[in-house]
Scaffold this active site. Structure first.
Site, PDB file in Angstrom:
ATOM      1  N   GLU A  96       0.855  -1.180   0.000  1.00  9.62           N
ATOM      2  CA  GLU A  96       0.000   0.000   0.000  1.00  9.62           C
ATOM      3  C   GLU A  96       0.905   1.248   0.000  1.00  9.62           C
ATOM      4  O   GLU A  96       1.127   1.820  -1.035  1.00  9.62           O
ATOM      5  CB  GLU A  96      -0.922  -0.045   1.220  1.00  9.62           C
ATOM      6  CG  GLU A  96      -2.126   0.845   1.070  1.00  9.62           C
ATOM      7  CD  GLU A  96      -3.329   0.363   1.873  1.00  9.62           C
ATOM      8  OE1 GLU A  96      -4.306   1.084   1.860  1.00  9.62           O
ATOM      9  OE2 GLU A  96      -3.300  -0.710   2.497  1.00  9.62           O
ATOM     10  N   GLU A 118      -1.942   0.030  13.530  1.00  4.75           N
ATOM     11  CA  GLU A 118      -3.132   0.406  12.761  1.00  4.75           C
ATOM     12  C   GLU A 118      -4.412   0.091  13.541  1.00  4.75           C
ATOM     13  O   GLU A 118      -5.348   0.871  13.566  1.00  4.75           O
ATOM     14  CB  GLU A 118      -3.130  -0.370  11.440  1.00  4.75           C
ATOM     15  CG  GLU A 118      -4.349  -0.132  10.574  1.00  4.75           C
ATOM     16  CD  GLU A 118      -4.236  -0.827   9.221  1.00  4.75           C
ATOM     17  OE1 GLU A 118      -3.514  -1.838   9.129  1.00  4.75           O
ATOM     18  OE2 GLU A 118      -4.878  -0.361   8.261  1.00  4.75           O
TER      19      GLU A 118
HETATM   20  C1  BGC Z   1      -5.250   2.382   4.896  1.00  4.65           C
HETATM   21  C2  BGC Z   1      -5.776   3.413   5.831  1.00  4.65           C
HETATM   22  C3  BGC Z   1      -6.724   4.248   5.038  1.00  4.65           C
HETATM   23  C4  BGC Z   1      -7.856   3.336   4.714  1.00  4.65           C
HETATM   24  C5  BGC Z   1      -9.075   3.928   4.147  1.00  4.65           C
HETATM   25  C6  BGC Z   1      -6.383   1.509   4.495  1.00  4.65           C
HETATM   26  O1  BGC Z   1      -6.054   0.477   3.684  1.00  4.65           O
HETATM   27  O2  BGC Z   1      -4.179   1.695   5.399  1.00  4.65           O
HETATM   28  O3  BGC Z   1      -4.974   3.928   6.739  1.00  4.65           O
HETATM   29  O4  BGC Z   1      -7.059   5.456   5.544  1.00  4.65           O
HETATM   30  O5  BGC Z   1      -7.456   2.218   3.993  1.00  4.65           O
HETATM   31  O6  BGC Z   1     -10.013   3.702   5.013  1.00  4.65           O
END
Ligand code: BGC
Length: 867
Positions: free
Chosen positions: A465, A744
């Site tokens: 990501e 997270e």
């Molecule tokens: C990310 C987040 C992001 C989110 C959207 C995720 O995959 O890691 O931090 O804001 O997607 O909701």
């Protein structure tokens, strides 16, 4: 007597490089006598250190301004060094010596158009190939040179070499921008690398964000282009004043480099046997492949806007462990973003293979499932002629642990070190207190920031990501601005946001926007305009303005913000309740369905609340920019939204229709609740926290404001309890479980040791680190006033409470260092505060209405506090 301690040009500490006709200058002043102030200043700018010809002489200006003084001299020329000197006269009429510094100008391109062609290896035709390329050219230098500089860039990633020696220290250049429209170029002074006679100029080109894999779960690749490009322009100034220009063109040559494979997510494969000496390359140059040459006139070329990414720290392994197969795992003791550098003495062709991960699983094996498709794998094939020291070129990893799957020759942990990379920002904020767990939390917040400020603000640095999620950035920006000087970092990112704003005013979820490239059939959600995410367009410039006191952040983004707010206005029912569209909502809140990413607070509430907040901020911004009509308009619109919010979400008895912590937090923080109901709502928020066993259950949208709301409404005691809570879910729960960054998920590692599902479980996600702003702004109590922002007026609002005996915090501001310490002894609290000269300050004595005026320098106060 005054002294000037730092001079900045466009908020970059000098000497620096700018690409702007009208720079602004700032300095910080110190005084050995806190009573003296700057009475006047004088700035001179010249193109020679002797100051024989002046480009600007401000003459003595009677003013105490030290921040953002606009240049008003002759037109600056491109590619020049300018010398700048400043002197001050104080209120006792004593004048300082001149303080001398300099800045360079970049190319100042007309229409931002790059003057020379880009070149691409003729063989770079395969979409799936991710190897490195050398692009080379030989030039003859036949007389002594005075100064040789290179301006270079790439569509891909590049390193610049002159005669086999690396120019510059920046990594991952040219950084990630909206490559469809905007590309940064870099500057190198290569004078010292030039030799008499033949000189080999070489760009080492890698796949990078441009051609490589992005968004692993979406299978995106080559979203900007299917081949990589490099371009450079060299200015040679000979000692006899003759000028010569060399640039990339069709005469350049290309071949594969020893980088057999390199991808940001997946790592790198390097075959050292394919390395060639400069002599060998020069000899063979005639016989190797040519290049494709193309002008890229549609690209807006801008000089490096944000700080460069540089090597910041070196970390040695702290432990050597074994996995279940007996292989060595090195523990670096800290989850970081960077690379491993190692030395190896192996036989030709033998392989060193490393895997990187953030945690170990319950068997002590490297856990890589949470990386999803990202491989984070490094392979190095030895040259075999002695000790070889190596690190990757075009990839970075998020890791604490490194599995040594293969090694060649004699192994020792000593041979390994981890390099920490991040954008080169000045550290500004520090916090410590009597509870070592909270200190560890603060450290983790700082590390979370280091790991995710690599050219763009990313969600996480390890899985497939690593994207500039707007929501995460707005949640964290206040904390970020306190910890580091992030002005130019965010300015660059916001330029991309402006560039990628949709025609309807929508703001993409990620900047740079990769989702725009997702084919329609694969798109499960829209690519833009989610509440709390897109609002970054308004929140971020406003926060930068408050922290750094520069209206440029507001003026250059005003049109983007206006268009974003108007998008919400158009999509809201009756222009006031936003109850449509796709939203991430209170992402990852624990009050949602088990296993769901979506919290329980309904989207119409979060979206309407954030809409109201952005409109409120717009009203303030319009006021700062003297846009009176807009100010009136947004004021009225905000009132209507607030009224509609109450009509929809507030019951007659003054309670909210939505019984989640986040609903209460947003309604209170965004000031949507009529005065008479506020105490009832705060009481109810406390009940919700109590019902959760003195735990939070908020997600991305509620968490950043939770402790602020409690503190602002007289329940700082509860905020402290949440801070000091160490059972799940809480900040200290992570600390207790060995976190070295911010997770997270509140339950990334569950109390029973099991893990949240691998598809979304980063251990380096800064969002919940937003508690850092509360530690600095409320527990310590260092704040700027909104009227004289950038800490021109400092407002100390400390909140000593049971649980902490003392707190010490400091922050470097545009005016110098601000600090506060408080210490409780028996029933008395001692406050020691410092503000720089040129500022004013106030101290709000806790639990009272007493507000003291603070003078520059150190002040001490003692007051009785109910404990
Ligand atoms: C990310 C987040 C992001 C989110 C959207 C995720 O995959 O890691 O931090 O804001 O997607 O909701």
């Amino acid at each position: 007597m005054l002294s000037i301690t730092r001079i900045q040009c466009n908020q970059k500490t000098t000497p620096t490089m700018i690409d702007h006709q009208n720079p602004k200058f700032s300095w910080t002043v110190e005084s050995d006598d806190d009573g003296t102030k700057q009475y006047s200043y004088e700035i001179q700018i010249s193109d020679s250190p002797a100051f024989s010809k002046l480009y600007w002489d401000s003459n003595e200006v009677i003013s105490n301004q030290t921040h953002l003084i606009a240049y008003a001299g002759q037109q600056l020329q491109p590619d020049c060094t300018y010398f700048l000197r400043v002197r001050l006269t104080d209120t006792d009429k004593i004048t300082t010596h001149w303080v001398l510094t300099s800045f360079n100008t970049a190319l100042m391109l007309a229409n931002d158009r790059w003057p020379v062609p880009f070149i691409s290896p003729i063989e770079d035709t395969e979409f799936d190939v991710s190897c490195g390329w050398y692009l080379m050219h030989s030039i003859k230098i036949e007389k002594p040179v005075q100064r040789v500089v290179v301006y270079a860039s790439a569509l891909g990633m590049y390193e610049l070499y002159i005669n086999g020696k690396r120019a510059g220290k920046q990594e991952f250049s040219p950084g990630w921008t909206d490559y469809k429209r905007r590309l940064q170029y870099q500057w190198y002074d290569v004078t010292a690398l030039i030799e008499p006679g033949e000189n080999l100029l070489m760009g080492h080109l890698g796949t990078g964000w441009y051609k490589g894999d992005l968004g692993g779960w979406l299978d995106l690749r080559g979203i900007y282009g299917s081949r990589n490009w490099f371009s450079m322009l060299m200015h040679i100034e000979y000692e006899d004043a003759v000028l010569q220009t060399v640039s990339t063109d069709e005469k350049w040559k290309s071949c594969r480099s020893p980088v057999l494979y390199s991808e940001i997510y997946h790592g790198e494969v390097y075959d050292a046997q394919q390395q060639r000496t400069v002599q060998e390359i020069k000899r063979d140059l005639m016989h190797i492949s040519s290049v494709v040459c193309e002008k890229k006139d549609s690209l807006c070329m801008v000089y490096q806007e944000g700080p460069e990414v540089l090597e910041q720290e070196i970390i040695k392994p702290v432990a050597e462990l074994r996995d279940s197969k007996g292989r060595i795992i090195l523990d670096f003791g800290q989850n970081i973003t960077g690379q491993v550098r190692f030395s190896v003495t192996g036989n030709a062709g033998e392989c060193v293979r490393l895997y990187h991960g953030e945690i170990l699983d319950q068997n002590g094996d490297l856990y890589t499932e949470n990386l999803r498709t990202a491989k984070q794998k490094i392979e190095y094939l030895c040259r075999g002629d002695g000790t070889e020291i190596w690190k990757p070129h075009f990839t970075f990893q998020g890791f604490r642990y490194v599995l040594i799957d293969k090694f060649s020759g004699e192994y020792s942990a000593e041979r390994f070190e981890a390099i920490v990379y991040h954008s080169d920002m000045d550290r500004t904020g520090h916090f410590s207190c009597s509870d070592s767990r909270v200190n560890k939390l603060f450290k983790n917040i700082v590390w979370g920031m280091k790991g995710n400020f690599l050219d763009i603000p990313t969600d996480c640095p390890q899985r497939d990501e690593r994207l500039g999620w707007t929501g995460d950035a707005q949640v964290f920006i206040n904390t970020a601005c306190r910890l580091y000087d992030t002005g130019t970092f965010f300015q660059k990112w916001l330029a991309d946001m402006r560039s990628e704003q949709h025609a309807d005013g929508g703001i993409p979820h990620v900047i740079p926007d990769i989702f725009e490239s997702v084919p329609e059939e694969k798109r499960s959600i829209p690519s833009a305009s989610a509440t709390g995410w897109a609002d970054a367009a308004v929140i971020c410039p406003w926060e930068l303005y408050l922290q750094y006191g520069n209206t440029t952040y507001l003026s250059e983004n005003y049109d983007m913000m206006r268009r974003w707010v108007s998008y919400m206005e158009q999509h809201a029912t009756d222009k006031v309740i936003w109850d449509s569209g796709f939203h991430f909502g209170d992402w990852l809140a624990l009050d949602g369905e088990p296993g769901s990413y979506f919290g329980a607070t309904p989207n119409d509430l979060t979206a309407t609340a954030f809409y109201a907040n952005s409109v409120k901020i717009m009203e303030k911004i319009a006021a700062v920019l003297h846009r009176v009509e807009d100010e009136t308009y947004y004021h009225a619109l905000h009132d209507q939204i607030a009224e509609a919010f109450c009509a929809r979400f507030l019951k007659e008895d003054g309670s909210l229709t939505v019984q989640t912590q986040t609903a209460h937090v947003l309604a209170l923080h965004f000031e949507l609740i009529p005065e008479r109901f506020i105490s009832g709502i705060i009481d109810n928020l406390v009940v919700l926290i109590e019902k959760a066993g003195m735990h939070l259950n908020t997600g991305f949208l509620g968490t950043p404001y939770l402790c602020d709301v409690l503190t602002n409404h007289g329940r700082c005691d509860i905020a402290y309890q949440l801070l000091l809570q160490d059972t799940f879910p809480s900040w200290l729960y992570q600390v207790k479980h060995g976190a070295t960054t911010i997770w997270e998920h509140w339950d990334g590692i569950k109390p029973d040791g099991s893990l949240w599902s691998p598809d979304m479980n980063s251990f380096n996600h800064y969002a919940y680190g937003s508690i850092g702003a509360w530690l600095m702004g409320k527990v310590a109590g260092i704040n700027t006033s909104e009227q004289k922002c950038g800490y021109h007026q400092v407002c100390f609002t400390p909140h000593p409470m049971k649980g902490l005996e003392w707190v010490s915090a400091s922050q470097e501001t545009p005016y110098g260092k601000v600090s506060l310490q408080w210490e409780m002894k028996d029933d008395t609290c001692e406050f020691i505060v410092t503000i720089p000269i040129q500022t004013t300050g106030t101290l709000q004595i806790p639990q009272t209405e007493e507000i003291l005026d603070i003078k520059p320098g150190i002040s001490r106060f003692r007051r009785k506090i109910i404990w």
